[in-house]
Design a protein around this motif. Structure first.
Motif, PDB file in Angstrom:
ATOM      1  N   ALA A 365       0.950  -1.348   0.060  1.00 34.11           N
ATOM      2  CA  ALA A 365      -0.083  -0.386   0.057  1.00 34.11           C
ATOM      3  C   ALA A 365       0.986   1.545  -0.029  1.00 34.11           C
ATOM      4  O   ALA A 365       0.659   2.440  -0.305  1.00 34.11           O
ATOM      5  N   MET A 366       2.004   1.175   1.152  1.00 33.87           N
ATOM      6  CA  MET A 366       2.656   2.015   0.797  1.00 33.87           C
ATOM      7  C   MET A 366       3.205   2.459  -0.923  1.00 33.87           C
ATOM      8  O   MET A 366       3.529   3.745  -1.447  1.00 33.87           O
ATOM      9  N   MET A 367       3.687   1.343  -0.834  1.00 34.32           N
ATOM     10  CA  MET A 367       4.422   1.404  -2.650  1.00 34.32           C
ATOM     11  C   MET A 367       3.484   2.385  -3.682  1.00 34.32           C
ATOM     12  O   MET A 367       3.729   2.715  -4.857  1.00 34.32           O
ATOM     13  N   LEU A 368       1.722   1.668  -3.277  1.00 37.30           N
ATOM     14  CA  LEU A 368       0.993   1.672  -4.517  1.00 37.30           C
ATOM     15  C   LEU A 368       0.475   3.347  -4.118  1.00 37.30           C
ATOM     16  O   LEU A 368       0.568   4.389  -4.973  1.00 37.30           O
ATOM     17  N   ARG A 369       1.267   4.435  -2.654  1.00 42.06           N
ATOM     18  CA  ARG A 369       0.803   6.146  -2.846  1.00 42.06           C
ATOM     19  C   ARG A 369       1.981   6.492  -3.753  1.00 42.06           C
ATOM     20  O   ARG A 369       2.389   7.509  -3.719  1.00 42.06           O
ATOM     21  N   HIS A 370       3.903   5.642  -3.291  1.00 44.17           N
ATOM     22  CA  HIS A 370       4.851   5.692  -4.163  1.00 44.17           C
ATOM     23  C   HIS A 370       4.561   6.594  -5.607  1.00 44.17           C
ATOM     24  O   HIS A 370       4.832   6.902  -5.604  1.00 44.17           O
ATOM     25  N   LEU A 371       3.981   4.973  -5.593  1.00 46.90           N
ATOM     26  CA  LEU A 371       3.600   5.369  -7.645  1.00 46.90           C
ATOM     27  C   LEU A 371       2.499   6.217  -7.731  1.00 46.90           C
ATOM     28  O   LEU A 371       2.062   6.041  -9.105  1.00 46.90           O
ATOM     29  N   GLN A 372       2.290   7.008  -6.666  1.00 51.88           N
ATOM     30  CA  GLN A 372       0.532   7.925  -6.855  1.00 51.88           C
ATOM     31  C   GLN A 372      -0.545   6.813  -7.422  1.00 51.88           C
ATOM     32  O   GLN A 372      -1.506   7.315  -8.201  1.00 51.88           O
ATOM     33  N   PHE A 373      -1.235   6.430  -7.466  1.00 52.72           N
ATOM     34  CA  PHE A 373      -1.877   5.025  -6.626  1.00 52.72           C
ATOM     35  C   PHE A 373      -2.856   5.322  -5.581  1.00 52.72           C
ATOM     36  O   PHE A 373      -2.872   4.383  -4.960  1.00 52.72           O
ATOM     37  N   PRO A 374      -3.910   6.821  -5.413  1.00 50.07           N
ATOM     38  CA  PRO A 374      -3.547   7.352  -3.322  1.00 50.07           C
ATOM     39  C   PRO A 374      -4.629   5.775  -3.331  1.00 50.07           C
ATOM     40  O   PRO A 374      -5.200   5.608  -2.371  1.00 50.07           O
ATOM     41  N   SER A 375      -6.063   5.584  -4.288  1.00 49.96           N
ATOM     42  CA  SER A 375      -6.693   5.147  -3.812  1.00 49.96           C
ATOM     43  C   SER A 375      -6.742   3.817  -3.728  1.00 49.96           C
ATOM     44  O   SER A 375      -7.324   3.081  -2.866  1.00 49.96           O
TER      45      SER A 375
END
Length: 416
Positions: A365-375
């Motif tokens: 989930a941290m990785m997804l935020r890092h990749l700019q996929f917050p939802s």
């Protein structure tokens, strides 16, 4: 006021209240840049022990969410002498990696591939988030600690060799701007503490004689790396609305080496007047963690101390199996289980398929935020927390008997 005016005012107030109740509770929308929805490649290293189990859990959940990422999977194991060149090339190209644990031999054997990744990719900051999960009972409440650890110098370079039989030289440093060619000292001395330095680089050298063996331990602290990790810690606190940064040190004994680290932290702290800054000696820090962990917010540490502090905080907040984390540099990021990232689990857990995937799911989930996929990150984190809160599906380390796959199925069922 006339009855007609009074009636009009009452109707106006009623309509105003009705309008207020219709306001949506959804937060202001995330507006992506054109092309942000394009699938991103992520290097995947399943690793050793429980690694393949928990990374497969992430793969299943990502597929169920239709997350805009795809994995380039590589077979890497801790007994390898080096991380294969094609793996390093993939990480450099993709900028992001997700990995399971890589086993590091204790004592003899090859050097740690975990350390090698940090060195070659210059992943100078390790971040571990230790927090209470709703529904998971722990001794302490209101724990929400972020441990930010310097990752590139100090004790984890693993540069050591036997000078002569019975004399081991351990150079605890990472690449710096000079090479130490020789050590001018008499190994027959019983005990001597010395310090050598060039501007911005301090080496704390301790020489001890025990029977017929001599070990020299060299710890290097540089101004550049100390300032870099301090800046990252304060920037993280600022961007995440954190209120306090605590520097962990042993400057009462290592006055120059850890003193340089503290000096760097103090200089950076002056640029963030809205964030409270304080300092704590590492041994007192450990005692305070187990007594009143809720007093800590963001903690910034040199290399070795951060490993100890992060694992202690993880144990207090619920265990290493539920704490996310990662390593980040200017160009690359590697996400993994936050605390005890090199722990590959016991063989019995692997045989029974009962590894806890929660830590790596939260790290992804941290990785997804890092990749700019917050939802997508929000959906995954919410589903994991809901499964933990309900308490029906937990692995043995959390007091249950569920398998890895049962936890994965429960998380997928709770995805919105």
């Amino acid at each position: 006021m006339s009855p007609r005016s009074l009636t009009l005012l009452k109707n106006l107030a009623r309509n105003s209240n009705a309008s207020s109740s219709c306001i949506q509770t959804r937060s202001v929308t995330y507006m992506p840049r054109p092309g942000d929805g394009s699938p991103r490649a992520v290097t995947l290293i399943p690793g050793d022990g429980i690694g393949p189990l928990v990374t497969n859990a992430v793969e299943q959940v990502m597929e169920a969410m239709h997350a805009p990422i795809y994995f380039e999977k590589y077979d890497v194991h801790g007994e390898m002498s080096r991380v294969p060149a094609e793996v390093m090339e993939s990480i450099r190209k993709n900028k992001v990696c997700l990995k399971g644990g890589l086993k590091t031999p204790v004592g003899g054997g090859v050097s740690s591939l975990n350390v090698q990744l940090r060195k070659e990719l210059d992943l100078f900051a390790s971040l571990v988030n230790c927090f209470n999960l709703p529904g998971l009972p722990t001794k302490h409440e209101n724990v929400d600690i972020v441990v930010i650890r310097e990752n590139t110098e100090g004790e984890y370079a693993g540069l050591e060799h036997e000078v002569v039989p019975g004399v081991v030289e351990s150079l605890k440093r990472l690449e710096i701007s000079f090479v130490i060619e020789s050590f001018d000292f008499d190994v027959t001395r019983s005990l001597e503490n010395t310090t050598r330095f060039v501007p911005g680089v301090l080496e704390s050298v301790e020489l001890r004689r025990c029977a017929h063996s001599v070990v020299e331990s060299l710890k290097v602290i540089t101004k550049f790396c100390s300032e870099r990790i301090a800046k990252y810690a304060f920037e993280y606190a600022y961007l995440n609305n954190r209120k306090k940064v605590t520097a962990v040190h042993k400057a009462n004994i290592m006055k120059l080496a850890d003193g340089l680290f503290l000096e760097s932290c103090r200089e950076v702290a002056k640029k963030y007047p809205g964030i409270t800054y304080n300092e704590i000696i590492v041994d007192n820090c450990c005692m305070q963690l187990v007594a009143k962990p809720e007093q800590f917010d963001v903690m910034v540490t040199p290399n070795l101390y951060g490993n100890l502090v992060a694992n202690t905080a993880a144990g207090i907040a619920g265990g290493t199996g539920v704490m996310p984390g990662g390593n980040v540099g200017a160009d690359h990021a590697v996400f993994e289980q936050g605390a005890s990232a090199g722990n590959v689990g016991k063989d019995k857990i692997v045989r029974e398929n009962k590894a806890n995937p929660v830590a790596l799911l939260l790290s992804s989930a941290m990785m997804l935020r890092h990749l700019q996929f917050p939802s997508f990150a929000d959906r995954l984190e919410t589903a994991v927390k809901r499964v933990i809160s309900e308490g029906n599906c937990r692995t043995k380390d959390l007091g249950g008997q569920s398998t890895t796959q049962q936890v994965v199925d429960a998380v997928i069922a709770n995805l919105e």
